[in-house]
Design a protein around this motif. Structure first.
Motif: not given
Length: 279
Positions: A220, A213-218
């Protein structure tokens, strides 16, 4: 221990299947690449027999990774059998990996030296979260450059690829996943938000690996939805069980939320340079 031949394959498969939770890599490699060599993940087996039955199996791939399934821990015999060979690493049940490492005298620091909790799930007990607005697509249908950047980030975070080879390794991995059909991209309202896959696959059992999961979506719920939807797909295709090892507490909580139960510990010891075995 003695080197196995093709006639031993049915007995080896039966033995490893009895210990499937920590034998997914050897079984999957055997199924996909066989014992004849010619592929980095083709396998060679060393076997210990007692009164006509297998008690221990060591799997070694052509690229130099060892997978012990050795309940009686015959490390002295194993060291003699492998004398002169060079291995890049050992993976498997944490206690067995530790015992084999000590027996081989590998005291130097490794590039990767991890012990992770091992989890199992009967897919009849899968607890799928609310996935409204989320869909899975084949990796081949996703943006390849994005997938490669995610894979490179995964390799960097896990330490599974060294410095200059990072981008090449990511490109090679993604190409392999597409060819195998093993990985998926999760989309939320059409936007790619994460990736999941199976790093070992048998007719009835899969092993999850490469979840990112890319950092910006962790934070969630991306990982548990990606894994859950992929396992739902696998269950619809006849798979009954799933295995995984969790890289951290956050990942463990995500997997536990969809029904996984801890059953042991899995260890990975990987060296940058091959280690020669001496008697």
């Amino acid at each position: 221990m003695i080197r196995a031949n093709l006639a031993d394959r049915p007995a080896i498969e039966a033995f490893l299947t009895d210990h499937v939770a920590t034998s997914m890599f050897p079984l999957s490699n055997l199924r996909n690449h066989g014992m004849a060599g010619g592929h980095p993940r083709a396998v060679t087996f060393w076997v210990r027999w007692e009164t006509g039955r297998i008690t221990d199996v060591l799997t070694v791939t052509d690229e130099g990774f060892a997978f012990p399934q050795c309940p009686t821990m015959p490390w002295g015999d194993l060291r003699v059998a492998l004398a002169g060979q060079a291995l890049r690493g050992i993976m498997g049940d944490a206690g067995q990996v530790a015992g084999m490492r000590v027996a081989l005298g590998w005291a130097d620091a490794a590039q990767v030296d991890e012990i992770e909790p091992l989890y199992r799930l009967n897919l009849a007990d899968l607890k799928l979260p609310d996935c409204a607005g989320y869909t899975l697509c084949l990796l081949a249908e996703a943006d390849r450059d994005l997938a490669q950047s995610w894979r490179a980030a995964y390799l960097r975070e896990t330490g599974l690829s060294a410095g200059g080879g990072l981008q090449a390794a990511a490109k090679n991995d993604i190409a392999g996943y597409i060819a195998a059909g093993s990985h998926r991209v999760l989309r939320r309202a059409g936007q790619p938000v994460g990736m999941t896959g199976f790093n070992a696959h048998l007719p009835q059992t899969v092993q999850i690996g490469g979840v990112f999961t890319p950092h910006e979506f962790r934070g969630q719920g991306v990982a548990r939805r990606a894994v859950g939807l992929h396992l739902k797909e696998a269950r619809e295709n006849g798979v009954t069980d799933a295995m995984l090892f969790a890289a951290n507490d956050t990942a463990a909580r995500a997997y536990e939320a969809i029904g996984f139960t801890k059953i042991g510990a899995f260890a990975m010891v990987i060296y940058k340079d091959p280690q020669v075995i001496h008697v």
